[in-house]
Motif scaffolding. Structure first.
Motif, PDB file in Angstrom:
ATOM      1  N   ARG A  94       0.825  -1.205   0.000  1.00 22.44           N
ATOM      2  CA  ARG A  94       0.000   0.000   0.000  1.00 22.44           C
ATOM      3  C   ARG A  94       0.859   1.254   0.000  1.00 22.44           C
ATOM      4  O   ARG A  94       0.554   2.245  -0.681  1.00 22.44           O
ATOM      5  CB  ARG A  94      -0.922  -0.002   1.225  1.00 22.44           C
ATOM      6  CG  ARG A  94      -1.952   1.110   1.227  1.00 22.44           C
ATOM      7  CD  ARG A  94      -2.771   1.064   2.491  1.00 22.44           C
ATOM      8  NE  ARG A  94      -1.958   1.378   3.654  1.00 22.44           N
ATOM      9  CZ  ARG A  94      -2.363   1.227   4.907  1.00 22.44           C
ATOM     10  NH1 ARG A  94      -3.548   0.734   5.159  1.00 22.44           N
ATOM     11  NH2 ARG A  94      -1.572   1.530   5.909  1.00 22.44           N
ATOM     12  N   SER A 131      -7.373   2.350  -6.909  1.00 24.67           N
ATOM     13  CA  SER A 131      -8.290   1.763  -5.924  1.00 24.67           C
ATOM     14  C   SER A 131      -8.781   0.399  -6.387  1.00 24.67           C
ATOM     15  O   SER A 131      -8.877  -0.545  -5.584  1.00 24.67           O
ATOM     16  CB  SER A 131      -9.478   2.705  -5.708  1.00 24.67           C
ATOM     17  OG  SER A 131     -10.423   2.140  -4.824  1.00 24.67           O
ATOM     18  N   HIS A 134      -5.873  -2.130  -5.956  1.00 24.91           N
ATOM     19  CA  HIS A 134      -5.669  -2.534  -4.563  1.00 24.91           C
ATOM     20  C   HIS A 134      -6.785  -3.458  -4.103  1.00 24.91           C
ATOM     21  O   HIS A 134      -6.541  -4.443  -3.373  1.00 24.91           O
ATOM     22  CB  HIS A 134      -5.602  -1.293  -3.679  1.00 24.91           C
ATOM     23  CG  HIS A 134      -5.143  -1.567  -2.285  1.00 24.91           C
ATOM     24  ND1 HIS A 134      -6.007  -1.937  -1.281  1.00 24.91           N
ATOM     25  CD2 HIS A 134      -3.902  -1.540  -1.720  1.00 24.91           C
ATOM     26  CE1 HIS A 134      -5.325  -2.114  -0.154  1.00 24.91           C
ATOM     27  NE2 HIS A 134      -4.047  -1.888  -0.395  1.00 24.91           N
ATOM     28  N   GLY A 135      -8.027  -3.184  -4.512  1.00 23.18           N
ATOM     29  CA  GLY A 135      -9.121  -4.081  -4.150  1.00 23.18           C
ATOM     30  C   GLY A 135      -8.963  -5.458  -4.772  1.00 23.18           C
ATOM     31  O   GLY A 135      -9.258  -6.480  -4.141  1.00 23.18           O
ATOM     32  N   MET A 138      -6.430  -7.337  -2.706  1.00 22.60           N
ATOM     33  CA  MET A 138      -7.008  -7.884  -1.481  1.00 22.60           C
ATOM     34  C   MET A 138      -7.865  -9.121  -1.785  1.00 22.60           C
ATOM     35  O   MET A 138      -7.860 -10.099  -1.029  1.00 22.60           O
ATOM     36  CB  MET A 138      -7.866  -6.815  -0.791  1.00 22.60           C
ATOM     37  CG  MET A 138      -7.113  -5.597  -0.295  1.00 22.60           C
ATOM     38  SD  MET A 138      -5.985  -5.944   1.071  1.00 22.60           S
ATOM     39  CE  MET A 138      -4.426  -5.937   0.189  1.00 22.60           C
ATOM     40  N   PHE A 149     -14.615  -5.888  -2.025  1.00 21.15           N
ATOM     41  CA  PHE A 149     -14.071  -4.741  -1.308  1.00 21.15           C
ATOM     42  C   PHE A 149     -14.563  -3.459  -1.972  1.00 21.15           C
ATOM     43  O   PHE A 149     -14.910  -3.444  -3.162  1.00 21.15           O
ATOM     44  CB  PHE A 149     -12.538  -4.790  -1.307  1.00 21.15           C
ATOM     45  CG  PHE A 149     -11.977  -5.990  -0.612  1.00 21.15           C
ATOM     46  CD1 PHE A 149     -11.770  -5.984   0.750  1.00 21.15           C
ATOM     47  CD2 PHE A 149     -11.666  -7.148  -1.319  1.00 21.15           C
ATOM     48  CE1 PHE A 149     -11.252  -7.094   1.402  1.00 21.15           C
ATOM     49  CE2 PHE A 149     -11.153  -8.259  -0.686  1.00 21.15           C
ATOM     50  CZ  PHE A 149     -10.948  -8.230   0.678  1.00 21.15           C
ATOM     51  N   GLN A 300      -8.221  -1.868   2.701  1.00 18.10           N
ATOM     52  CA  GLN A 300      -8.783  -1.263   1.494  1.00 18.10           C
ATOM     53  C   GLN A 300      -9.387   0.105   1.796  1.00 18.10           C
ATOM     54  O   GLN A 300      -9.242   1.054   1.002  1.00 18.10           O
ATOM     55  CB  GLN A 300      -9.848  -2.204   0.909  1.00 18.10           C
ATOM     56  CG  GLN A 300     -10.563  -1.671  -0.313  1.00 18.10           C
ATOM     57  CD  GLN A 300      -9.645  -1.531  -1.513  1.00 18.10           C
ATOM     58  OE1 GLN A 300      -8.595  -2.165  -1.573  1.00 18.10           O
ATOM     59  NE2 GLN A 300     -10.029  -0.687  -2.464  1.00 18.10           N
ATOM     60  N   ASN A 304      -8.304   3.741   0.132  1.00 20.52           N
ATOM     61  CA  ASN A 304      -9.259   4.659  -0.490  1.00 20.52           C
ATOM     62  C   ASN A 304      -9.200   6.047   0.144  1.00 20.52           C
ATOM     63  O   ASN A 304      -9.264   7.063  -0.560  1.00 20.52           O
ATOM     64  CB  ASN A 304     -10.674   4.095  -0.378  1.00 20.52           C
ATOM     65  CG  ASN A 304     -10.876   2.857  -1.222  1.00 20.52           C
ATOM     66  OD1 ASN A 304     -10.161   2.635  -2.211  1.00 20.52           O
ATOM     67  ND2 ASN A 304     -11.835   2.029  -0.851  1.00 20.52           N
TER      68      ASN A 304
END
Length: 534
Positions: A94, A131, A134-135, A138, A149, A300, A304
């Protein structure tokens, strides 16, 4: 993940605890102990005939317990290492991705004025893709494939992009994180080509490096998910736990005949071994939706929020320091010392204090106010007080050290025509000045009168500011009285000076008077007697 505080409340928390499961798994050993005790009481010497009585003299049970403890301890250390490595990798991922996005936002700041539409398009698209990436990361490392997410407005992307992402995931079964990272790199290269990212390529390449490091951290986290604890090791531990749960009641009943001691002595070692093994199984897979797993949804949300921070209207704000800020290194070192030491060296307002000490005294007020918790209004008042209390020579030194903005000079006539805010004058002085100007001797040059009035009022304003500064110090009462007398005398003599100016203008022709006023020969001669020494 469960957040807790050590205390009595921790003893009775059931959420995420392995105690209930370990308790029920230990009950068969306790039941077996009770059954053996009843059999021994009913059969008499039957236990000795089964050669169980000699087992209390052997080291079989101790050796078995030590072997099982070694196996479980090794698994626990490995599981804890996997857990900490997993949370470290996710935080590093992150941080790398946010650093890349932050750098790209900073690089595009220069093109906001020349290409505002392209900059907005680039930033909005970059935030949504990051975003979504990254989701997807995850979702890739979690053990629950149906988990979703929160993503920042993914529907705002164009339909072609959304269709391509859907086909890559459903039809081709490609890695969504790799696809979106490639999209971000294409987006960065395109905006660098059109001039949105006006930055040298060697510096821009740092963003690609941080993006790649984030992907490497993700793959290391996926490694933990895909690689389980070795099966042979886990199988041996399970067999040893079963044997330990059976042999412990036999050993305990051969040594103890009392139910009150046999039951707890059997329960504690069996319960401890099972509980430690359950803890190891919980920690060795840190990604998921269990109570003891890492909070992926929280990660997450934090990502954001970090991306939304960059989209704020003041995110590109250029920070500065206040005019009263300390810039000298020695003074900054002295600001670390306590306020009491500064006040003990010199009394407030002492005339022997140097300029640096006066500067330190003014800033000591910040240190006195509850650990620097001043409001913005109080800081503004402190800046105003600093402008009044700092000596003129110190201000000139600071002015020379700082760059001065070049301003276009405005003629005095334009200032007078547009309306200048002058300090208030008493009604009596205004009437006297009007009577002195309105004399029947002839017309007077208006430019000269405007220059004179502006100079006089400016002098009055400066004396007033000096008086207020002296009143703030409140240490020189005699000087205050002298300044007050000088101010009153000047205000009383003002009508006479105006009348003298009117008489001098009436003695010369109008044209010559105007020429002298325009050349500045008459005004300096009139203004020179009222000049003062700063």
């Amino acid at each position: 993940m469960i957040h807790y505080e050590d205390g009595l409340r921790t003893l009775f928390m059931l959420k995420g605890s392995v105690i209930p499961k370990a308790f029920f798994l230990s009950l068969p050993s306790v039941i077996l102990t009770v059954v053996l005790l009843f059999i021994e009481q009913g059969t008499g010497d039957a236990v000795e005939e089964m050669y169980l009585a000699d087992m209390n003299k052997s080291q079989v049970w101790s050796a078995m317990t030590m072997t099982l403890a070694t196996l479980i301890g090794f698994r626990t250390r490995q599981s804890l290492g996997r857990f900490w490595e997993g949370t470290s990798l996710l935080h590093q991922m992150r941080g790398e991705w946010f650093d890349a996005v932050s750098c790209l936002f900073s690089f595009s700041r220069k093109a906001r004025d020349s290409k505002p539409v392209e900059v907005t398009q680039f930033r909005q698209c970059l935030v949504r893709l990051t975003s979504l990436m990254h989701g997807a990361a995850m979702d890739e490392i979690t053990s629950d494939s149906g988990n979703t997410f929160e993503i920042i407005d993914v529907c705002a992307l164009d339909s072609t992009t959304l269709t391509y992402l859907r086909d890559c995931s459903t039809i081709y079964e490609w890695n969504r994180v790799c696809i979106m990272q490639h999209m971000i790199q294409v987006l960065v290269c395109h905006n660098h080509h059109i001039g949105v990212l006006d930055i040298p390529p060697p510096i821009l390449s740092r963003c690609f490096q941080t993006l790649s490091r984030g992907l490497v951290n993700l793959l290391n986290a996926v490694k933990i998910k895909d690689t389980c604890f070795p099966f042979p090791w886990a199988q041996i531990i399970c067999w040893m736990l079963g044997i330990h749960a059976i042999f412990t009641p036999l050993i305990v009943t051969s040594m103890m005949k009392s139910f009150y001691w046999a039951i707890p002595v059997t329960f504690i070692p069996v319960f401890g071994m099972i509980a430690l093994n359950l803890v190891a199984t919980q920690l060795e897979m840190p990604f998921g939706l269990d109570d003891n797993d890492l909070p992926l949804a929280h990660f997450q949300t934090e990502m954001n929020m970090s991306l939304l921070l960059l989209m704020h209207e003041n995110a590109d704000h250029l920070p500065t320091i206040r005019p009263s800020a300390i810039t000298d290194v020695d003074e900054l070192r002295m600001s670390w010392s306590s306020t009491q030491e500064v006040l003990q060296e010199h009394s407030p307002g002492s005339p022997r204090m140097t300029s640096k000490e006066r500067r330190r005294e003014s800033h000591s007020k910040v240190m006195e106010d509850s650990n620097f918790t001043l409001t913005l209004q109080e800081l503004d008042e402190l800046d105003k007080e600093y402008e009044l209390t700092v000596p003129p020579e110190m201000k000139r030194e600071e002015k020379q050290a700082q760059p001065v903005a070049v301003q276009k000079a405005v003629p005095e006539k334009e200032k007078t025509d547009k309306g200048m805010v002058l300090p208030p004058v008493s009604a009596a002085n205004q009437a006297a000045a009007a009577a002195a100007v309105a004399t029947p001797t002839g017309p007077v040059d208006l430019d000269m009168q405007a220059h004179f009035l502006h100079f006089a009022h400016q002098h009055v304003e400066e004396i007033r500011k000096n008086t207020e500064a002296l009143q703030r110090l409140a240490t020189l009462p005699e000087s205050l009285a002298q300044h007050a007398e000088v101010l009153q005398k000047f205000m009383d003599e003002m009508p006479r000076l105006l009348a003298s100016c009117q008489g001098a203008a009436a003695q010369e022709p109008t044209g010559s008077l105007k020429r002298q006023g325009s050349n500045g020969s008459l005004l300096p001669r009139i203004a020179r007697p009222i000049e003062r020494d700063d």
